[in-house]
Motif scaffolding. Structure first.
Motif, PDB file in Angstrom:
ATOM      1  N   GLY A 187      -1.903  -1.306 -11.238  1.00  0.00           N
ATOM      2  CA  GLY A 187      -0.745  -1.362 -12.124  1.00  0.00           C
ATOM      3  C   GLY A 187       0.434  -2.047 -11.475  1.00  0.00           C
ATOM      4  N   ALA A 188       1.649  -1.673 -11.875  1.00  0.00           N
ATOM      5  CA  ALA A 188       2.859  -2.303 -11.354  1.00  0.00           C
ATOM      6  C   ALA A 188       3.006  -2.019  -9.862  1.00  0.00           C
ATOM      7  N   GLY A 189       3.241  -3.068  -9.088  1.00  0.00           N
ATOM      8  CA  GLY A 189       3.357  -2.891  -7.639  1.00  0.00           C
ATOM      9  C   GLY A 189       4.443  -3.722  -7.005  1.00  0.00           C
ATOM     10  N   ARG A 190       5.335  -4.287  -7.806  1.00  0.00           N
ATOM     11  CA  ARG A 190       6.336  -5.221  -7.281  1.00  0.00           C
ATOM     12  C   ARG A 190       7.267  -4.581  -6.273  1.00  0.00           C
ATOM     13  N   HIS A 191       7.481  -3.279  -6.372  1.00  0.00           N
ATOM     14  CA  HIS A 191       8.402  -2.590  -5.474  1.00  0.00           C
ATOM     15  C   HIS A 191       7.683  -1.895  -4.318  1.00  0.00           C
ATOM     16  N   GLY A 192       6.397  -2.194  -4.146  1.00  0.00           N
ATOM     17  CA  GLY A 192       5.642  -1.585  -3.065  1.00  0.00           C
ATOM     18  C   GLY A 192       5.124  -0.196  -3.376  1.00  0.00           C
ATOM     19  N   GLN A 193       5.175   0.217  -4.647  1.00  0.00           N
ATOM     20  CA  GLN A 193       4.736   1.562  -5.001  1.00  0.00           C
ATOM     21  C   GLN A 193       3.230   1.746  -4.902  1.00  0.00           C
ATOM     22  N   LEU A 194       2.494   0.652  -4.728  1.00  0.00           N
ATOM     23  CA  LEU A 194       1.061   0.725  -4.469  1.00  0.00           C
ATOM     24  C   LEU A 194       0.759   0.423  -3.011  1.00  0.00           C
ATOM     25  N   GLY A 195       1.778   0.533  -2.154  1.00  0.00           N
ATOM     26  CA  GLY A 195       1.599   0.268  -0.729  1.00  0.00           C
ATOM     27  C   GLY A 195       1.679  -1.207  -0.424  1.00  0.00           C
ATOM     28  N   THR A 196       1.632  -1.528   0.832  1.00  0.00           N
ATOM     29  CA  THR A 196       1.653  -2.918   1.270  1.00  0.00           C
ATOM     30  C   THR A 196       0.222  -3.391   1.479  1.00  0.00           C
ATOM     31  N   PRO A 197      -0.082  -4.675   1.303  1.00  0.00           N
ATOM     32  CA  PRO A 197       0.863  -5.767   1.046  1.00  0.00           C
ATOM     33  C   PRO A 197       1.072  -6.078  -0.434  1.00  0.00           C
ATOM     34  N   HIS A 198       0.760  -5.127  -1.314  1.00  0.00           N
ATOM     35  CA  HIS A 198       0.819  -5.377  -2.751  1.00  0.00           C
ATOM     36  C   HIS A 198       2.260  -5.386  -3.224  1.00  0.00           C
ATOM     37  N   ARG A 199       2.765  -6.540  -3.580  1.00  0.00           N
ATOM     38  CA  ARG A 199       4.134  -6.674  -4.074  1.00  0.00           C
ATOM     39  C   ARG A 199       4.137  -7.396  -5.411  1.00  0.00           C
ATOM     40  N   ALA A 200       3.151  -7.125  -6.226  1.00  0.00           N
ATOM     41  CA  ALA A 200       3.035  -7.751  -7.540  1.00  0.00           C
ATOM     42  C   ALA A 200       2.195  -6.825  -8.409  1.00  0.00           C
ATOM     43  N   VAL A 201       1.889  -7.261  -9.608  1.00  0.00           N
ATOM     44  CA  VAL A 201       1.003  -6.482 -10.465  1.00  0.00           C
ATOM     45  C   VAL A 201      -0.388  -6.458  -9.852  1.00  0.00           C
ATOM     46  N   VAL A 202      -0.980  -5.281  -9.777  1.00  0.00           N
ATOM     47  CA  VAL A 202      -2.339  -5.112  -9.258  1.00  0.00           C
ATOM     48  C   VAL A 202      -3.236  -4.820 -10.459  1.00  0.00           C
ATOM     49  N   HIS A 203      -4.022  -5.805 -10.857  1.00  0.00           N
ATOM     50  CA  HIS A 203      -4.784  -5.702 -12.103  1.00  0.00           C
ATOM     51  C   HIS A 203      -6.058  -4.888 -11.963  1.00  0.00           C
ATOM     52  N   THR A 204      -6.630  -4.827 -10.780  1.00  0.00           N
ATOM     53  CA  THR A 204      -7.871  -4.095 -10.580  1.00  0.00           C
ATOM     54  C   THR A 204      -7.699  -3.095  -9.444  1.00  0.00           C
ATOM     55  N   PRO A 205      -8.456  -2.002  -9.435  1.00  0.00           N
ATOM     56  CA  PRO A 205      -8.273  -0.964  -8.425  1.00  0.00           C
ATOM     57  C   PRO A 205      -8.394  -1.498  -6.994  1.00  0.00           C
ATOM     58  N   ARG A 206      -7.482  -1.052  -6.145  1.00  0.00           N
ATOM     59  CA  ARG A 206      -7.503  -1.392  -4.720  1.00  0.00           C
ATOM     60  C   ARG A 206      -7.228  -0.142  -3.908  1.00  0.00           C
ATOM     61  N   SER A 207      -7.752  -0.114  -2.691  1.00  0.00           N
ATOM     62  CA  SER A 207      -7.464   1.010  -1.816  1.00  0.00           C
ATOM     63  C   SER A 207      -6.005   0.970  -1.395  1.00  0.00           C
ATOM     64  N   VAL A 208      -5.412   2.151  -1.253  1.00  0.00           N
ATOM     65  CA  VAL A 208      -4.014   2.290  -0.868  1.00  0.00           C
ATOM     66  C   VAL A 208      -3.970   3.024   0.464  1.00  0.00           C
ATOM     67  N   ALA A 209      -3.406   2.391   1.474  1.00  0.00           N
ATOM     68  CA  ALA A 209      -3.335   3.001   2.800  1.00  0.00           C
ATOM     69  C   ALA A 209      -2.196   4.002   2.850  1.00  0.00           C
ATOM     70  N   ALA A 210      -2.465   5.185   3.426  1.00  0.00           N
ATOM     71  CA  ALA A 210      -1.426   6.205   3.611  1.00  0.00           C
ATOM     72  C   ALA A 210      -1.563   6.824   4.989  1.00  0.00           C
ATOM     73  N   ASP A 211      -1.846   6.017   6.011  1.00  0.00           N
ATOM     74  CA  ASP A 211      -2.101   6.354   7.412  1.00  0.00           C
ATOM     75  C   ASP A 211      -3.321   7.249   7.533  1.00  0.00           C
ATOM     76  N   ASP A 212      -3.632   7.694   8.724  1.00  0.00           N
ATOM     77  CA  ASP A 212      -4.875   8.429   8.979  1.00  0.00           C
ATOM     78  C   ASP A 212      -4.614   9.834   9.485  1.00  0.00           C
ATOM     79  N   GLU A 213      -3.622  10.498   8.939  1.00  0.00           N
ATOM     80  CA  GLU A 213      -3.231  11.812   9.447  1.00  0.00           C
ATOM     81  C   GLU A 213      -3.751  12.954   8.583  1.00  0.00           C
ATOM     82  N   GLY A 214      -4.905  12.803   7.996  1.00  0.00           N
ATOM     83  CA  GLY A 214      -5.493  13.886   7.225  1.00  0.00           C
ATOM     84  C   GLY A 214      -5.507  13.607   5.735  1.00  0.00           C
ATOM     85  N   ASP A 215      -6.222  14.470   5.014  1.00  0.00           N
ATOM     86  CA  ASP A 215      -6.393  14.283   3.579  1.00  0.00           C
ATOM     87  C   ASP A 215      -5.086  14.449   2.814  1.00  0.00           C
ATOM     88  N   VAL A 216      -5.028  13.766   1.672  1.00  0.00           N
ATOM     89  CA  VAL A 216      -3.915  13.914   0.745  1.00  0.00           C
ATOM     90  C   VAL A 216      -4.284  14.979  -0.282  1.00  0.00           C
TER      91      VAL A 216
END
Length: 388
Positions: A187-216
Motif C-alpha cells: 500500500g502507501a509507503g511514501r513516508h516510510g510507513q512500510l519501512g525502508t527502502p520503500h518510499r513509494a506505493v508498494v503494489h505487491t506484498p513485500r517483507s518489512v524489516a523490524a530488526d531481529d530482536e524477537g517476535d512482534v
C-alpha cells in the motif's frame, strides 16, 4: 454471550448498521438482518471510510458480516449498500474448504484472512487506490482475489498471526512453515510507513524489516506511520514523525498494547500507565490546547479515569476509547475528535479530556461493556446483560 452491539458516529452510507443513514451522536443499537439464534459473540469490528465489517461466531464457526458502502465490492459480491449488518458472500478462488479466520478494513478495501485448517490465505476486495489491493495495477476488484503473500515470505504454507490496516496501507504478521515470523506489507509507503527502502506505493506484498530482536506481538498503523510491539514489551516504529507521533516511543518498556490514530500513537504499559504522542488539535492527547503536535517527546497521559485498570485500548481515525474495569464494574471512556458524534456523548463538540461514554444513563447501566472498537469517525461497544 448473545450479540448486542451499539454504535455511534459517522453514518452517511449506513456504516453504523442502525437502520438509517443519519449520524448517531449517542450510542444506538446495531441491527442484523435475520441474525441466527446461535450467533453468540462478536470477535472483531473493523471500519473503513464508509463500510464496517463484523467478525462473529455462530455455532463455533466464524462468519463475516458487513454494512455501509459496498459500491466498490468492499462488502463482497452481493451487497452494494446496506444500513444493517448482512452476511457477506465471498467466493474463495481456491474453491471449497476455506473458512474465515480474521478481517480488516482500509479506506475502501476489505481484507479477509482465510484458512483451510493447515495454512492460510489472504483475500482482498474493493478499492485499489494507493496499492491497497496488493496487486500490480489493480484499481478496483469486482471479486475477492488472493493476495500473493507467498512470494513475499518464500513459503506457500504460511499462517497469518495478525492483520492490521491503516487508511492506505496494510501489514501482516506471518509465521512460515519453518517457524520463522515475518512482517509483510503493501500500500502507501511514501513516508516510510512500510519501512525502508520503500518510499513509494508498494503494489505487491513485500517483507518489512523490524530488526531481529524477537517476535512482534501486534501491529498498529496510522496514516503515515507504523508501530510494532515486540513480545518483549518494546516498540519499533517506522514512517513520518512530522507531528511527533513516534517520538520517544523507543524509550518505553513493558508495553502491553499499542494503538494509532491517523496522526498519533498510544502505548499502554503493563502497570496501567498510558502514554501518547502526536496530534492534539482535536484533543486526541486528552488535554486541551497543544496545537497540531504534542510537546517534544512522549507524554504521560492524564490520570482522569478514576484510578481503575485499563483493560483495552482502541484508536479511531482521530479519537480514542478505553475499556476500564475495577470493583466488579466496567466503563468505556473516550476523548478526541467528535465531529460526527463518534464518541457517543450526545453532542458533536470535540472531547478534550477523558470522559465516560458508557454507561451515560440509567438504561445503559443494564448493559455491561465487554469489548470496544473504533473506526473512521465511528465507535462500537459490545455489551452483555449486567445480570448474566
Amino acid at each position: 454471550m448473545p450479540i448486542f452491539l451499539f454504535a455511534a458516529g459517522s453514518n452517511a452510507r449506513g456504516q453504523l448498521a442502525t437502520g438509517t443513514r443519519n449520524d448517531a451522536p449517542a450510542f444506538a443499537p446495531c441491527h442484523f438482518v435475520d441474525i441466527p439464534a446461535d450467533a453468540n459473540a462478536v470477535l472483531r469490528v473493523a471500519g473503513g471510510a464508509n463500510h464496517t465489517l463484523v467478525l462473529l461466531t455462530r455455532g463455533g464457526r466464524r462468519e463475516l458480516w458487513g454494512c455501509g458502502d459496498g459500491t466498490r465490492r468492499q462488502l463482497g459480491e452481493a451487497l452494494e449498500e446496506t444500513t444493517v449488518f448482512c452476511p457477506m458472500h465471498i467466493a474463495h478462488p481456491g474453491g471449497e474448504g476455506w473458512v474465515v479466520k480474521d478481517a480488516a478494513a482500509a479506506w475502501e478495501t476489505t481484507y479477509v484472512v482465510t484458512t483451510d485448517g493447515t495454512h492460510d490465505s489472504v483475500l482482498a476486495m474493493g478499492g485499489g487506490d494507493h496499492g491497497a489491493l496488493g496487486a500490480q495495477g489493480a484499481v478496483a476488484s469486482q471479486a475477492a482475489h488472493v493476495v500473493d503473500v507467498a512470494s513475499a515470505v518464500g513459503d506457500t504454507r504460511f499462517v497469518v498471526e495478525g492483520i492490521a490496516a491503516g487508511p492506505r496501507h496494510v501489514m501482516l504478521r506471518v509465521r512460515t512453515s519453518m517457524g520463522h515470523q515475518m512482517l509483510v506489507g503493501w500500500g502507501a509507503g511514501r513516508h516510510g510507513q512500510l519501512g525502508t527502502p520503500h518510499r513509494a506505493v508498494v503494489h505487491t506484498p513485500r517483507s518489512v524489516a523490524a530488526d531481529d530482536e524477537g517476535d512482534v506481538a501486534s501491529i498498529a498503523l496510522g496514516s503515515q506511520h507504523s508501530v510494532f510491539l515486540r513480545s518483549s514489551g518494546k516498540t519499533v516504529v517506522c514512517g513520518t514523525d512530522r507531528v511527533a507521533q513516534t517520538r520517544g516511543l523507543d524509550a518505553l518498556e513493558s508495553v502491553r498494547s499499542v494503538g494509532c490514530t491517523w496522526g498519533g500513537t498510544y502505548a499502554l504499559r503493563a502497570d496501567g500507565a498510558l502514554f501518547a504522542a502526536g496530534k492534539n488539535d482535536r484533543g486526541q492527547l486528552g488535554r486541551p490546547g497543544a496545537g497540531d503536535a504534542a510537546p517534544a517527546g512522549l507524554v504521560a497521559f492524564p490520570r482522569a479515569l478514576g484510578g481503575r485498570r485499563i483493560t483495552r485500548l482502541v484508536c479511531g481515525s482521530e479519537h480514542v476509547l478505553v475499556l476500564i474495569e475495577g470493583e466488579g464494574e466496567a466503563e468505556v471512556w473516550g476523548w478526541g475528535w467528535n465531529e460526527h458524534g463518534n464518541l457517543g456523548v450526545g453532542h458533536t463538540d470535540d472531547v478534550l479530556v477523558p470522559q465516560k461514554v458508557w454507561p451515560s444513563n440509567d438504561a445503559q447501566k443494564h448493559w455491561r461493556p465487554v469489548d470496544i472498537w473504533a473506526g473512521c469517525g465511528t465507535s462500537f461497544i459490545a455489551v452483555q446483560d449486567a445480570e448474566d
